[in-house]
Write an enzyme that holds these catalytic residues in place. Structure first.
Site, PDB file in Angstrom:
ATOM      1  N   ARG A 158      48.461  47.442  30.307  1.00 22.86           N
ATOM      2  CA  ARG A 158      47.739  46.741  31.589  1.00 22.86           C
ATOM      3  C   ARG A 158      48.909  46.488  32.740  1.00 22.86           C
ATOM      4  O   ARG A 158      48.617  46.674  33.857  1.00 22.86           O
ATOM      5  CB  ARG A 158      46.857  45.807  31.331  1.00 22.86           C
ATOM      6  CG  ARG A 158      46.413  45.132  32.780  1.00 22.86           C
ATOM      7  CD  ARG A 158      45.041  44.217  32.503  1.00 22.86           C
ATOM      8  NE  ARG A 158      44.917  43.436  31.393  1.00 22.86           N
ATOM      9  CZ  ARG A 158      45.239  42.455  31.087  1.00 22.86           C
ATOM     10  NH1 ARG A 158      46.194  41.933  31.851  1.00 22.86           N
ATOM     11  NH2 ARG A 158      45.428  41.800  29.798  1.00 22.86           N
ATOM     12  N   TYR A 193      39.130  53.751  56.749  1.00 20.85           N
ATOM     13  CA  TYR A 193      38.264  54.396  55.491  1.00 20.85           C
ATOM     14  C   TYR A 193      37.012  53.682  55.086  1.00 20.85           C
ATOM     15  O   TYR A 193      37.042  52.399  55.057  1.00 20.85           O
ATOM     16  CB  TYR A 193      39.023  54.593  54.155  1.00 20.85           C
ATOM     17  CG  TYR A 193      38.566  55.199  53.049  1.00 20.85           C
ATOM     18  CD1 TYR A 193      38.282  56.387  53.017  1.00 20.85           C
ATOM     19  CD2 TYR A 193      38.088  54.266  52.112  1.00 20.85           C
ATOM     20  CE1 TYR A 193      37.680  57.244  52.094  1.00 20.85           C
ATOM     21  CE2 TYR A 193      37.395  55.027  50.987  1.00 20.85           C
ATOM     22  CZ  TYR A 193      37.224  56.443  50.848  1.00 20.85           C
ATOM     23  OH  TYR A 193      36.797  57.101  49.890  1.00 20.85           O
ATOM     24  N   ASP A 203      47.603  52.184  56.043  1.00 20.27           N
ATOM     25  CA  ASP A 203      47.063  53.175  54.832  1.00 20.27           C
ATOM     26  C   ASP A 203      47.542  54.620  55.553  1.00 20.27           C
ATOM     27  O   ASP A 203      47.384  55.023  56.426  1.00 20.27           O
ATOM     28  CB  ASP A 203      45.480  53.338  54.954  1.00 20.27           C
ATOM     29  CG  ASP A 203      44.935  54.138  54.101  1.00 20.27           C
ATOM     30  OD1 ASP A 203      45.442  55.286  53.813  1.00 20.27           O
ATOM     31  OD2 ASP A 203      43.694  54.129  53.608  1.00 20.27           O
ATOM     32  N   LYS A 239      44.293  61.888  46.952  1.00 21.58           N
ATOM     33  CA  LYS A 239      44.267  62.835  48.101  1.00 21.58           C
ATOM     34  C   LYS A 239      45.526  63.776  47.781  1.00 21.58           C
ATOM     35  O   LYS A 239      46.009  64.232  47.124  1.00 21.58           O
ATOM     36  CB  LYS A 239      44.080  62.178  49.339  1.00 21.58           C
ATOM     37  CG  LYS A 239      42.781  61.186  49.400  1.00 21.58           C
ATOM     38  CD  LYS A 239      41.699  61.780  49.245  1.00 21.58           C
ATOM     39  CE  LYS A 239      40.668  60.646  49.042  1.00 21.58           C
ATOM     40  NZ  LYS A 239      40.385  59.407  49.886  1.00 21.58           N
TER      41      LYS A 239
HETATM   42  C1  PLP Z   1      40.128  58.395  49.867  1.00 24.33           C
HETATM   43  C2  PLP Z   1      40.640  57.500  50.641  1.00 24.33           C
HETATM   44  C3  PLP Z   1      40.846  56.160  50.232  1.00 24.33           C
HETATM   45  C4  PLP Z   1      40.222  55.683  48.709  1.00 24.33           C
HETATM   46  O1  PLP Z   1      40.988  56.030  48.041  1.00 24.33           O
HETATM   47  P1  PLP Z   1      40.209  56.479  46.400  1.00 24.33           P
HETATM   48  O2  PLP Z   1      41.321  57.029  45.705  1.00 24.33           O
HETATM   49  O3  PLP Z   1      39.083  57.292  46.575  1.00 24.33           O
HETATM   50  O4  PLP Z   1      39.593  55.144  45.978  1.00 24.33           O
HETATM   51  C5  PLP Z   1      41.537  54.975  51.122  1.00 24.33           C
HETATM   52  N1  PLP Z   1      41.854  55.476  52.165  1.00 24.33           N
HETATM   53  C6  PLP Z   1      41.818  56.806  52.739  1.00 24.33           C
HETATM   54  C7  PLP Z   1      42.413  57.081  54.036  1.00 24.33           C
HETATM   55  C8  PLP Z   1      41.095  57.686  52.045  1.00 24.33           C
HETATM   56  O5  PLP Z   1      41.012  59.126  52.455  1.00 24.33           O
END
Ligand code: PLP
Length: 396
Positions: free
Chosen positions: A62, A115, A187, A212
């Site tokens: 963990r 997001y 982000d 992504k």
């Molecule tokens: C998809 C996404 C997230 C969240 O990510 P998950 O892996 O789905 O939890 C956060 N920020 C952006 C810009 C995203 O495209």
């Protein structure tokens, strides 16, 4: 795990070798998937030294795990960061980061276009915990500057944004945050470290949904945050106790994907640019949103701040929503699905995906036309994507 520091500034080499320049267990050249919950010691002194951080090692998965550590190292090197820590999903990375630093009475400034999940944290969860949240018009830099100057603990940015690819001037906003001593979090999911390096522009923390582009194959979820060690240590502590840990199996899949990150992102950039240019000339298309186009309101800053414009674009069709349905239902290659950053093209209308919970009025406020279609362009041969679009548009 101990890693030799890579002597390169090149992203392609980093993506392949960072974290794995040495041989592993029994000479393995590839990272073993260490599916061990716990790690044993021959004597109590060694165990104790690892437990108090005097020696490197793992105790319980963990907290840390050898496979997961290699994934963290790779992203750390790609983002040119001092430290990195990982999570089970991108949202775990975002929520854990925000909850680490924001407590009752603190103030956070961000933008309206974050997001969807992030904006729910800002609108629903943080206010309930007594955090003062201010969300500004995304491209209104003066408003963001004014709000930051009133004082805040944290400035949270995301650029380019979903779905209309608004780009924020990071250098400008970061310098104002530095005046008030705010932690700046960016982000960087849409851009990836290949196209944009927020830490080099002064950000304190950069985070990703590894689900992504980093993983790149739509088959594994994860999150990662990079930055100064003093900040990452605090986030790691929150995560190790709250438990949103990345699993070794998933870390391996993300590692497998990330080795081709540079190759893929360069192709995503190229394909998205060509598709945007094609769409811009099409008589049935009303508007195209891609920061690589001179017509995009953020083009100038995107050109200065990014080395590529990314694989996501959006466009709206003339006429009503029936046209959007006809077009999407006629596509043969692209999948109608949420998400982005995968080798295969994904497409869908924000009205039924990311912004399904917003009202028509709210979507209008965010500059999202009802007929908008978001396309996460894959790495296929662009001629095939364009001819698929051509036949589907001809049915509209
Ligand atoms: C998809 C996404 C997230 C969240 O990510 P998950 O892996 O789905 O939890 C956060 N920020 C952006 C810009 C995203 O495209």
């Amino acid at each position: 795990m101990k890693n030799k520091e890579l002597q390169t500034k090149q992203n392609g080499t980093k993506a392949v070798w960072a974290g794995q320049s040495e041989l592993f267990y029994q000479g393995a050249t590839q990272v073993p998937i260490v599916n061990s919950v716990t790690f044993g010691y021959d004597n109590v002194d060694d165990w104790f030294d690892v437990a108090i951080g005097k020696k490197e090692g793992h105790i319980y998965s963990r907290n840390t795990n050898p496979t997961v550590a290699v994934f963290e190292e790779k992203v750390r090197v790609l983002e040119n960061a001092e430290a990195a820590t990982s999570f089970s999903t991108g949202m775990a990375g975002i929520s854990n980061t925000l909850y680490t630093f924001l407590n009752q009475g603190d103030r956070v400034v961000s933008i309206k276009d974050t997001y969807g999940g992030t904006s729910i944290i800002f609108l629903e969860f943080l206010p309930k915990k007594g955090v003062d949240v201010t969300l500004c018009e995304t491209t209104d830099h003066s408003e963001i500057e004014a709000e930051v100057r009133k004082g805040c603990k944290l400035l949270y940015l995301e650029t380019p944004t979903n779905p209309t690819l608004k780009v924020m001037d990071l250098k400008r906003l970061i310098s104002v945050a530095q005046e008030v001593g705010a932690i700046v979090v960016v982000d960087n999911t849409f851009a990836t470290p290949i196209n944009q390096q927020p830490l080099a522009l002064g950000a304190d923390l950069v985070l990703h949904s590894a689900t992504k582009f980093l993983g790149g194959h739509s088959d594994a979820m994860g999150g990662v945050v990079c930055g100064r060690k003093a900040l990452i240590d605090q986030i790691f502590h929150y995560r190790e106790i709250n438990g949103a840990t990345l699993h070794a199996n998933t870390a391996y899949m993300l590692l497998r994907g990330i080795k081709t990150l540079e190759l893929r992102v360069l192709r995503h950039n190229e394909n998205a640019m060509k598709l945007a240019e094609y769409l811009q000339k099409h008589s049935k298309v009303d508007a195209v949103f891609y920061p690589g186009l001179a017509s995009h309101p953020s083009h100038k800053i995107a050109k200065e701040q990014m080395t590529g414009f990314g694989g996501v674009l959006a466009f709206s069709l003339k006429g009503d929503f029936e046209n959007v349905k006809t077009f999407l239902n006629s596509l043969e290659l692209a999948h109608l699905a949420a998400s982005l950053g995968s080798v295969g093209t994904l497409i869908g209308p924000p009205k039924v995906t990311s912004h399904v919970e917003a009202s028509e009025e709210e979507r209008k406020q965010l500059g999202i036309p009802e007929n908008l279609i978001r396309c996460a362009v894959g790495i296929e041969n662009i001629e095939d994507i364009i001819s698929d679009f051509e036949q589907a548009l001809s049915k509209v």
